[in-house]
Design a protein around this motif. Structure first.
Motif, PDB file in Angstrom:
ATOM      1  N   ARG A   8       0.596  -1.157  -0.054  1.00 16.83           N
ATOM      2  CA  ARG A   8      -0.001  -0.153  -0.070  1.00 16.83           C
ATOM      3  C   ARG A   8       0.899   1.114  -0.039  1.00 16.83           C
ATOM      4  O   ARG A   8       0.632   2.348  -0.818  1.00 16.83           O
ATOM      5  CB  ARG A   8      -0.786   0.003   1.304  1.00 16.83           C
ATOM      6  N   ALA A  44      -7.832   3.613  -1.057  1.00 12.07           N
ATOM      7  CA  ALA A  44      -9.086   2.829  -0.752  1.00 12.07           C
ATOM      8  C   ALA A  44      -9.196   1.695  -1.661  1.00 12.07           C
ATOM      9  O   ALA A  44      -9.975   0.727  -1.399  1.00 12.07           O
ATOM     10  CB  ALA A  44     -10.407   3.638  -1.138  1.00 12.07           C
ATOM     11  N   ARG A  45      -8.476   1.747  -2.881  1.00 10.68           N
ATOM     12  CA  ARG A  45      -8.548   0.501  -3.875  1.00 10.68           C
ATOM     13  C   ARG A  45      -7.307  -0.607  -3.545  1.00 10.68           C
ATOM     14  O   ARG A  45      -7.504  -1.606  -3.939  1.00 10.68           O
ATOM     15  CB  ARG A  45      -8.440   1.118  -5.200  1.00 10.68           C
ATOM     16  N   ASP A  55      -1.373   5.867  -6.358  1.00 10.53           N
ATOM     17  CA  ASP A  55      -2.833   5.046  -6.238  1.00 10.53           C
ATOM     18  C   ASP A  55      -3.760   5.248  -5.235  1.00 10.53           C
ATOM     19  O   ASP A  55      -3.399   6.112  -4.326  1.00 10.53           O
ATOM     20  CB  ASP A  55      -2.592   3.461  -6.062  1.00 10.53           C
ATOM     21  N   ASN A  56      -5.058   5.318  -5.446  1.00  7.80           N
ATOM     22  CA  ASN A  56      -5.915   5.490  -4.465  1.00  7.80           C
ATOM     23  C   ASN A  56      -5.890   4.530  -3.458  1.00  7.80           C
ATOM     24  O   ASN A  56      -6.183   3.475  -3.673  1.00  7.80           O
ATOM     25  CB  ASN A  56      -7.403   5.427  -5.187  1.00  7.80           C
ATOM     26  N   THR A  92      -6.734  -2.997  -1.511  1.00 12.35           N
ATOM     27  CA  THR A  92      -7.157  -3.787  -0.475  1.00 12.35           C
ATOM     28  C   THR A  92      -6.311  -5.103  -0.504  1.00 12.35           C
ATOM     29  O   THR A  92      -5.551  -5.367  -1.263  1.00 12.35           O
ATOM     30  CB  THR A  92      -8.689  -4.098  -0.846  1.00 12.35           C
ATOM     31  N   SER A 131      -7.249  -6.863  -3.614  1.00 15.04           N
ATOM     32  CA  SER A 131      -6.697  -6.554  -4.670  1.00 15.04           C
ATOM     33  C   SER A 131      -5.197  -6.953  -4.910  1.00 15.04           C
ATOM     34  O   SER A 131      -4.636  -7.098  -6.183  1.00 15.04           O
ATOM     35  CB  SER A 131      -6.819  -4.927  -4.996  1.00 15.04           C
TER      36      SER A 131
END
Length: 481
Positions: free
Chosen positions: A254, A266-267, A263-264, A269, A272
């Motif tokens: 992350r 929230a995406r 990158d966002n 995870t 992902s």
């Protein structure tokens, strides 16, 4: 040999991760339920690449940023001055904790690719995934069907070929620390054995020449146990999710994606990350003539003392180690971890090649000449690009670079008469294997005879041309309604 099972998705159109254009990246894609390691080796030697269970091949003549598969001959690799500076910087840091910031080195003009090696991604961005979802199939049942079909085709008395079982790596066997101890080269060991047999007690040339240029292994063997910091690289099977999906790995992933790729959060995870870097259709295989850890998908975790600072995601295949992705802690960018990770992976290939000579290549993914920040992959010596038409390897030279400057798509192979030796022709169509449903597996010629239809002919030919004759006849094509 296990059975590869794939579902072809056809043409894909999406956002480009290199020029960031919308609907300009053109490729062909397929979902792999299971991949035999030799099949995947053959696929990447035709320009395919995997991201999790998704496999894709760029349409280089049409896409915005042509991508050429690139590999390095690890046994012919030579260190550059910049490589040596990065290795010395790491050794100084491990020895006495001294930091040598990238910014200072770059301002001083004494490290020509340090910032690029530190900040550029070690692998290409995550590809655009198709909207189409793969069919739900029973993989083990499909494998049994395929094997039964192959057995029927054997002449009477022929030996039965059993499916290779994929041994799972236990928790105690799935992690292997990569030692920093010096290793003798295979050539040196053979020379020493020959000298001993002849009664020659002279020192081998490599020990006599005190001024001999240091090798990659020499640099990586320098740090000792008395250093201020200890760097340990641990090899972990991707399937060992207790390690590959640990909190420390997700946190590092992350952090890297947010800081380096913006990158966002929230995406980013766990799901992902698993879809991108953990899941793999490759199953661990351990043939007698293969490397100790076997073939399959692995992670190399870089532990600095007790802190995880980098992870290299790799596939170990019959002819190569393929770099899937590399991510690291941005706080340690001063160590040029992107380049350092590549050097470590080349050293890993050299180590394996000592006992498994056929495995001597290091695949770096794609070389994208039209994207300047991705050209760093071509700086490794003894690097080759795959011709997108004849699928032969061409040494990357300044002449090739000049051609790509003039036109971003190139055939690369100058021999106008050369052809793809693994070319799929229409007359090969009858032998393509199809999986029709949970209970039916057959060759294309039988499928046409039984159903009386060839409505899927065009798509199956397209798929077969892209994967090549060998894989088209060996893999199982999912053709479910």
């Amino acid at each position: 040999m296990s059975v590869s099972i794939v579902q072809y998705f056809g043409s894909q159109l999406g956002k480009c991760g290199y020029c960031t254009g919308t609907n300009c990246s053109k490729s062909n894609g397929m979902h792999a339920y299971r991949l035999d390691c030799q099949d995947y080796q053959d696929l990447i030697d035709r320009g395919w690449r995997r991201c999790g269970n998704y496999c894709y091949k760029l349409k280089n003549k049409e896409t915005c940023c042509p991508c050429y598969t690139i590999k390095c001959d690890a046994l012919e690799f030579k260190l550059t001055k910049s490589n040596k500076r990065i290795l010395r910087r790491m050794n100084r840091f491990l020895r006495d904790g001294k930091r040598d910031p990238v910014e200072q080195a770059a301002r001083a003009g004494n490290d020509d690719d340090v910032t690029e090696g530190a900040n550029a991604p070690a692998s290409e961005p995550q590809p655009q995934m198709p909207d189409k979802s793969p069919a739900v199939i029973n993989v083990e049942q499909a494998m049994s069907l395929a094997q039964a079909q192959k057995s029927k085709a054997k002449p009477a008395g022929a030996a039965q070929v059993l499916l290779a079982q994929s041994p799972s790596l236990g928790s105690n066997k799935s992690a292997t620390a990569i030692s920093n101890k010096p290793r003798k080269k295979a050539k040196q060991m053979r020379l020493e054995r020959r000298q001993a047999k002849l009664g020659d007690t002279k020192e081998p040339p490599s020990q006599k020449a005190a001024t001999q240029e240091k090798s990659l292994t020499d640099f990586l063997s320098e740090p000792g146990e008395s250093n201020k910091h200890q760097l340990k690289i641990v090899l972990v099977a991707s399937s060992d999710t207790q390690r590959t999906c640990a909190d420390a790995v997700l946190a590092l992933y992350r952090k890297y994606q947010v800081v380096i790729h913006n990158d966002n959060p929230a995406r980013l995870t766990l799901a992902s990350m698993q879809r991108f870097l953990i899941k793999s259709a490759l199953k661990n295989e351990k043939p007698d003539d293969g490397p100790e850890m076997g073939y399959g998908s692995f992670h190399q975790q870089y532990w600095l003392d007790d802190k995880l600072i980098a992870v290299g995601v790799i596939d170990i295949l019959p002819g190569s180690v393929s770099s899937v992705y590399f991510f690291y802690d941005p706080d340690y960018s001063f160590l040029s971890l992107g380049t350092y990770g590549s050097l470590r992976e080349i050293d890993f290939v050299q180590t394996i090649a000592a006992t498994t000579p056929a495995l001597k290549y290091y695949y770096m993914g794609f070389y994208i000449h039209s994207c300047p920040k991705m050209r760093y992959k071509g700086k490794l010596s003894a690097s080759y690009l795959l011709c997108p038409e004849t699928y032969v390897w061409i040494l990357l030279t300044d002449v090739i670079r000049s051609k790509l400057d003039a036109n971003k798509y190139q055939r690369l192979n100058d021999d106008a008469a050369a052809r793809d030796v693994n070319e799929f022709l229409v007359e090969h169509l009858d032998e393509v294997m199809l999986l029709l449903d949970a209970k039916t597996c057959m060759k294309y010629k039988n499928y046409v005879q039984i159903t009386g239809t060839d409505s899927d002919r065009v798509e199956i030919i397209e798929y077969s041309e892209l994967v090549g004759k060998v894989c088209a006849h060996r893999m199982l094509y999912v053709n479910m309604a």
